[in-house]
Design an enzyme around this catalytic site. Structure first.
Site, PDB file in Angstrom:
ATOM      1  CB  SER A 164      -0.876  -0.003   1.259  1.00  0.00           C
ATOM      2  OG  SER A 164      -1.644   1.171   1.313  1.00  0.00           O
ATOM      3  CE1 TYR A 175       0.388   0.607  -3.870  1.00  0.00           C
ATOM      4  CE2 TYR A 175       0.428   2.123  -5.719  1.00  0.00           C
ATOM      5  CZ  TYR A 175      -0.214   1.590  -4.627  1.00  0.00           C
ATOM      6  OH  TYR A 175      -1.473   2.034  -4.295  1.00  0.00           O
ATOM      7  CE  LYS A 216     -13.797  -2.647 -14.881  1.00  0.00           C
ATOM      8  NZ  LYS A 216     -14.387  -1.938 -13.683  1.00  0.00           N
ATOM      9  NE  ARG A 254     -15.485   2.287 -10.111  1.00  0.00           N
ATOM     10  CZ  ARG A 254     -14.849   1.740  -9.057  1.00  0.00           C
ATOM     11  NH1 ARG A 254     -14.496   2.478  -8.035  1.00  0.00           N
ATOM     12  NH2 ARG A 254     -14.567   0.451  -9.053  1.00  0.00           N
ATOM     13  CG  ASP A 270     -16.055   1.537 -13.457  1.00  0.00           C
ATOM     14  OD1 ASP A 270     -15.053   1.101 -12.886  1.00  0.00           O
ATOM     15  OD2 ASP A 270     -17.212   1.334 -13.041  1.00  0.00           O
TER      16      ASP A 270
HETATM   17  N1  LIG Z   1     -13.239  -7.111 -11.655  1.00  0.00           N
HETATM   18  C1  LIG Z   1     -14.168  -6.594 -10.877  1.00  0.00           C
HETATM   19  O1  LIG Z   1     -15.177  -7.216 -10.526  1.00  0.00           O
HETATM   20  C2  LIG Z   1     -14.013  -5.216 -10.338  1.00  0.00           C
HETATM   21  C3  LIG Z   1     -14.948  -4.707  -9.452  1.00  0.00           C
HETATM   22  C4  LIG Z   1     -14.726  -3.452  -8.906  1.00  0.00           C
HETATM   23  C5  LIG Z   1     -13.604  -2.745  -9.301  1.00  0.00           C
HETATM   24  N2  LIG Z   1     -12.753  -3.248 -10.212  1.00  0.00           N
HETATM   25  C6  LIG Z   1     -11.555  -2.514 -10.639  1.00  0.00           C
HETATM   26  O2  LIG Z   1     -10.602  -2.650  -9.594  1.00  0.00           O
HETATM   27  C7  LIG Z   1      -9.852  -1.458  -9.457  1.00  0.00           C
HETATM   28  C8  LIG Z   1     -10.029  -0.960  -8.035  1.00  0.00           C
HETATM   29  O3  LIG Z   1     -11.389  -0.653  -7.786  1.00  0.00           O
HETATM   30  P1  LIG Z   1     -11.966  -0.488  -6.291  1.00  0.00           P
HETATM   31  O4  LIG Z   1     -13.380  -0.122  -6.421  1.00  0.00           O
HETATM   32  O5  LIG Z   1     -11.609  -1.674  -5.491  1.00  0.00           O
HETATM   33  O6  LIG Z   1     -11.148   0.822  -5.864  1.00  0.00           O
HETATM   34  P2  LIG Z   1     -10.475   1.292  -4.497  1.00  0.00           P
HETATM   35  O7  LIG Z   1     -11.032   0.553  -3.328  1.00  0.00           O
HETATM   36  O8  LIG Z   1     -10.577   2.777  -4.499  1.00  0.00           O
HETATM   37  O9  LIG Z   1      -8.976   0.825  -4.656  1.00  0.00           O
HETATM   38  C9  LIG Z   1      -8.035   1.449  -5.452  1.00  0.00           C
HETATM   39  C10 LIG Z   1      -6.685   1.285  -4.780  1.00  0.00           C
HETATM   40  O10 LIG Z   1      -5.714   1.932  -5.576  1.00  0.00           O
HETATM   41  C11 LIG Z   1      -4.703   2.457  -4.739  1.00  0.00           C
HETATM   42  N3  LIG Z   1      -4.407   3.839  -5.144  1.00  0.00           N
HETATM   43  C12 LIG Z   1      -3.192   4.307  -5.483  1.00  0.00           C
HETATM   44  N4  LIG Z   1      -3.221   5.598  -5.755  1.00  0.00           N
HETATM   45  C13 LIG Z   1      -4.500   5.988  -5.587  1.00  0.00           C
HETATM   46  C14 LIG Z   1      -5.147   7.241  -5.703  1.00  0.00           C
HETATM   47  N5  LIG Z   1      -4.484   8.351  -6.072  1.00  0.00           N
HETATM   48  N6  LIG Z   1      -6.454   7.296  -5.428  1.00  0.00           N
HETATM   49  C15 LIG Z   1      -7.141   6.197  -5.084  1.00  0.00           C
HETATM   50  N7  LIG Z   1      -6.566   4.963  -4.954  1.00  0.00           N
HETATM   51  C16 LIG Z   1      -5.259   4.876  -5.202  1.00  0.00           C
HETATM   52  C17 LIG Z   1      -5.201   2.432  -3.302  1.00  0.00           C
HETATM   53  O11 LIG Z   1      -4.428   1.474  -2.609  1.00  0.00           O
HETATM   54  P3  LIG Z   1      -3.447   1.888  -1.376  1.00  0.00           P
HETATM   55  O12 LIG Z   1      -4.101   3.044  -0.696  1.00  0.00           O
HETATM   56  O13 LIG Z   1      -3.406   0.666  -0.571  1.00  0.00           O
HETATM   57  O14 LIG Z   1      -2.134   2.258  -1.975  1.00  0.00           O
HETATM   58  C18 LIG Z   1      -6.635   1.957  -3.410  1.00  0.00           C
HETATM   59  O15 LIG Z   1      -6.986   1.078  -2.384  1.00  0.00           O
HETATM   60  C19 LIG Z   1     -10.381  -0.520 -10.532  1.00  0.00           C
HETATM   61  O16 LIG Z   1      -9.549  -0.612 -11.665  1.00  0.00           O
HETATM   62  C20 LIG Z   1     -11.762  -1.045 -10.857  1.00  0.00           C
HETATM   63  O17 LIG Z   1     -12.161  -0.767 -12.174  1.00  0.00           O
HETATM   64  C21 LIG Z   1     -12.939  -4.466 -10.715  1.00  0.00           C
END
Ligand SMILES: NC(=O)c1ccc[n+]([C@@H]2O[C@H](COP(=O)([O-])OP(=O)(O)OC[C@H]3O[C@@H](n4cnc5c(N)ncnc54)[C@H](OP(=O)(O)O)[C@@H]3O)[C@@H](O)[C@H]2O)c1
Length: 319
Positions: A36, A57, A96, A164, A176
């Site tokens: 993280s 990272y 994705k 997003r 997305d």
């Molecule tokens: N395949 C699926 O079913 C599915 C479903 C939902 C989302 N997704 C994808 O998975 C990814 C993450 O989505 P999520 O909804 O889980 O998002 P999220 O909880 O906001 O996670 C994004 C992660 O990225 C890291 N990060 C690094 N720089 C960042 C910044 N400037 N702002 C925000 N986050 C930052 C953070 O990790 P640290 O703070 O730990 O560094 C954060 O926990 C996206 O690409 C999304 O499209 C896929």
């Protein structure tokens, strides 16, 4: 068979809720570490799943005891970290959408090719049996010849601090939500689709909030897709044929214990098929492992590039 040692780059919600529990349930993987931007967040996540916590990272990428990186970062950060991870000889399972634009996708795929490593986009819905059942119904002639494909994926507004809504991080409904509808179009109409019309509607921060597109293949079959972040919830596709219609409900996000429905409509009857629940997060991990073990990378590179090409066409035509 040796386990694949995996590290997670970013403590994302999707990792915590779905992907890491799936990783832990598969004997092919050993979860080694999670990274993280902050030590506290990494530690909290590591405590939950019994792995090492890494702050930053690059430190995780530099670890020699990791073969695979799962990367659930926002799209806008992918190119930087994918290129670094490939340079460090790691295979990558990535959320994705992979890329902000087509040339960025090409750059990442080119690097993976040069290094002889797998990069695969985590479109887990492709590995849910629901879609195999739909294909089987079509093959059995239940709807006659396919005439068109339609898909909608959209949901009400998210909290305003969600990445997003951040342009630099790759925000917007196209990368997305639309990504699913466009990937599903290829599943049923093939890989020779082109975008013929598109509309993206932007908010005051230049984020595409909702839109739609019309795609056509060489045989004249077409797909209509609609998507959005400020929409009544929809998550489905329908295939309209010469003799009937199939609707796949909750097509992209069925939870592991959810039994999605398929509705078949014909002249004389209409019936539902309840698809057994299954965990498509686990299924896609098996697909990933199979491709790493067989060193079968090209089909996944092609899938990535075709998808990125179509997303780019939507953006270009809509703008
Ligand atoms: N395949 C699926 O079913 C599915 C479903 C939902 C989302 N997704 C994808 O998975 C990814 C993450 O989505 P999520 O909804 O889980 O998002 P999220 O909880 O906001 O996670 C994004 C992660 O990225 C890291 N990060 C690094 N720089 C960042 C910044 N400037 N702002 C925000 N986050 C930052 C953070 O990790 P640290 O703070 O730990 O560094 C954060 O926990 C996206 O690409 C999304 O499209 C896929």
């Amino acid at each position: 068979m040796q386990k694949l040692k995996i590290g997670v780059l970013g403590c994302a919600n999707i990792a915590k809720k779905s992907v890491v529990p799936a990783i832990l349930s598969i004997s092919d993987f050993e979860l080694v570490a999670v990274a993280s931007r902050t030590a506290e967040k990494a530690q909290e996540f590591a405590n939950l799943f019994g792995c090492e916590a890494v702050e930053g990272y690059q430190k995780l990428i530099d670890k020699k005891d990791i073969d695979v990186i799962y990367m659930p970062l926002p799209t806008g950060l992918h190119e930087e970290w994918v290129l670094k991870a490939l340079e460090a000889d790691k295979h990558i399972l990535i959320e994705k959408s992979l890329a902000m634009n087509y040339s960025s996708a090409e750059k990442m795929v080119q690097k993976a090719k040069e290094k002889g490593l797998l990069i695969m986009e985590n479109f887990m819905f492709l590995y849910h049996n629901q879609h195999q059942i739909v294909k089987q119904l079509i093959a059995e002639g239940k709807i006659g010849k396919i005439r068109c494909f339609r898909s909608s994926f959209g949901f009400p507004p998210l909290p305003s601090n969600n990445f997003r809504y951040n342009k630099k991080l790759g925000g917007g409904a196209l990368l997305d939500a639309a990504a699913y509808t466009i990937r599903a179009s290829q599943l049923f109409l093939g890989n020779d689709l082109n975008v013929k019309a598109a509309s993206l509607n932007y908010n005051e921060n230049d984020i595409d909030i909702f839109g739609g597109a019309f795609l056509k293949n060489k045989n004249g079959l077409f797909s209509e897709v609609a998507f959005g972040f400020d929409n009544f919830y929809q998550c489905n596709y329908e295939i309209w044929g010469s003799k009937g219609k199939i609707i796949a409900h909750r097509a992209f996000t069925p939870a592991p214990d959810f039994k999605p429905l398929i509705t078949v409509e014909q002249q004389e009857e209409k019936f539902d098929i309840e698809v057994p629940a299954e965990n498509h997060f686990i299924n896609i991990l098996h697909e990933f492992v199979k491709n790493v073990r067989k060193q079968n990378y090209k089909p996944k590179y092609d899938e990535i590039l075709n998808q990125a090409k179509l997303l780019q066409e939507v953006r270009d035509i809509a703008n």
